[in-house]
Write an enzyme that holds these catalytic residues in place. Structure first.
Site, short mmCIF file in Angstrom:
data_model
loop_
_atom_site.label_atom_id
_atom_site.label_comp_id
_atom_site.label_asym_id
_atom_site.label_seq_id
_atom_site.Cartn_x
_atom_site.Cartn_y
_atom_site.Cartn_z
N SER A 1 -18.43 61.29 33.13
CA SER A 1 -19.66 60.91 32.44
C SER A 1 -19.51 60.65 30.94
CB SER A 1 -20.76 61.95 32.68
OG SER A 1 -21.14 61.92 34.04
N LYS B 1 -13.64 51.83 39.89
CA LYS B 1 -13.97 52.25 41.27
C LYS B 1 -14.19 50.98 42.10
CE LYS B 1 -15.69 56.39 39.24
NZ LYS B 1 -16.33 57.67 39.43
N GLY C 1 -15.36 55.92 33.92
CA GLY C 1 -15.78 55.22 35.13
C GLY C 1 -16.94 54.28 34.84
N GLY C 2 -18.15 54.74 35.16
CA GLY C 2 -19.36 53.91 35.04
C GLY C 2 -19.47 53.15 33.73
N GLU D 1 -12.61 61.39 44.28
CA GLU D 1 -13.26 60.62 45.35
C GLU D 1 -12.29 60.38 46.51
OE1 GLU D 1 -14.70 57.41 42.91
OE2 GLU D 1 -16.03 58.83 41.91
N GLY E 1 -19.76 60.82 37.29
CA GLY E 1 -20.88 59.97 37.69
C GLY E 1 -22.22 60.67 37.70
N HIS F 1 -7.54 60.99 42.58
CA HIS F 1 -8.93 60.99 42.11
C HIS F 1 -9.78 61.82 43.08
CE1 HIS F 1 -12.93 59.66 40.99
NE2 HIS F 1 -12.39 59.31 39.83
N ASN G 1 -11.86 53.10 34.86
CA ASN G 1 -11.77 53.17 36.32
C ASN G 1 -13.00 52.46 36.88
OD1 ASN G 1 -11.59 53.79 39.00
ND2 ASN G 1 -11.97 55.99 38.76
N GLU H 1 -10.72 66.00 35.25
CA GLU H 1 -12.04 65.47 35.60
C GLU H 1 -12.80 66.49 36.44
OE1 GLU H 1 -12.30 60.94 35.55
OE2 GLU H 1 -11.43 61.44 37.47
#
Ligand code: PGA
Length: 249
Positions: free
Chosen positions: A211, A10, A232-233, A95, A171, A93, A8, A165
């Site tokens: 994470s 983002k 993600g990151g 967010e 994150g 999600h 992802n 999640e």
């Protein structure tokens, strides 16, 4: 064991960067047994499609409108995504729920629209820290599931991946404890069992997100109760993501 490894992005990277990323990922994961799904921003999808062509990597979007078409300036419909060769879409999600005020009802409508258009859905659920501290995480996640899947038929679950999640892990560099992931995945499977059938509870694909990185991925993704991960990151770095995506779990 074959796993589902989802990225992802983002709101990160540019379409030009997507070209290099796609070519590198396709090369580095050509031998992978896992199912890899890349979810970049909408603007990158065509480029990604072009440069992932010939690989087994699937394409996903990060959002979709609940409406099929019409006067919804700025929205992207399921059929537009489908036409581009997109196979998956992330729905719900955290967010989107927190920053764009998406409700469980809207999430439910988005899932229905996406599935009816032939897209598969990556449904995100998970509790925040206050809910976990209040020992309400299980009840909270159950309600998110119930609401999101209202009116979805059992045979449509084939097109649904559930991404657990925990919001406090997204994150932040803090992953959930293995035993807590196991407990929650068991609860999710039980709830699907209750809503549909025991078989569906066992068969539904459940992934974990929050994470995951190059250091901790193995012990989490290897868990037999999990079908994979949403990253993600750490997915922004193609070398790291490729290592995670081609691992033999
Ligand atoms: P993270 O994000 O891996 O950066 O924590 C996961 C996600 O939000 O899907």
């Amino acid at each position: 064991m074959k796993k589902i490894i989802i990225s992802n992005f983002k709101m990160n990277t540019t379409p030009s960067e997507m070209k290099t990323y796609s070519m590198a990922l396709a090369t580095k994961t050509s031998e992978s047994k896992n199912q890899i799904i890349v979810c970049p921003p909408f603007t990158h999808l065509s480029v990604a499609k072009q440069f992932l062509d010939g690989s087994k990597i699937c394409l996903g979007a990060q959002n979709v409108s609940d409406a099929e078409k019409g006067a919804y300036t700025g929205e992207i419909s399921a059929s537009m995504l489908k036409d581009l060769g997109v196979e998956y879409v992330i729905v719900g999600h955290s967010e989107r729920r927190s920053k764009f005020k998406e409700t469980d009802r809207l999430v439910n409508r988005k899932i229905k629209t996406a599935l009816s258009c032939g897209l598969k859905v990556i449904l995100c659920i998970g509790e925040d820290l206050a809910t976990r501290d209040a020992k309400q995480a299980g009840a909270f996640v159950k309600k998110q599931l119930d609401d999101a899947l209202k009116g979805i038929y059992e045979n449509e679950l084939e097109g649904v991946i559930i991404a657990y999640e925990p919001i406090w892990a997204i994150g932040t560099g803090k992953t959930a404890q293995v035993k807590d992931i196991q407990k929650m995945v068991e609860l999710i499977r039980k709830e699907i069992g209750y809503l549909y059938s025991e078989k569906s509870g066992e068969q539904i694909n459940v992934v974990y997100g929050g994470s995951i990185d190059i250091k901790n991925y193995k012990k989490i993704i290897s868990l037999p109760c999990l079908n994979g991960a949403l990253i993600g990151g750490a997915s922004l770095n193609v070398d790291n993501f490729a290592v995670i995506a081609r691992e033999n779990y």
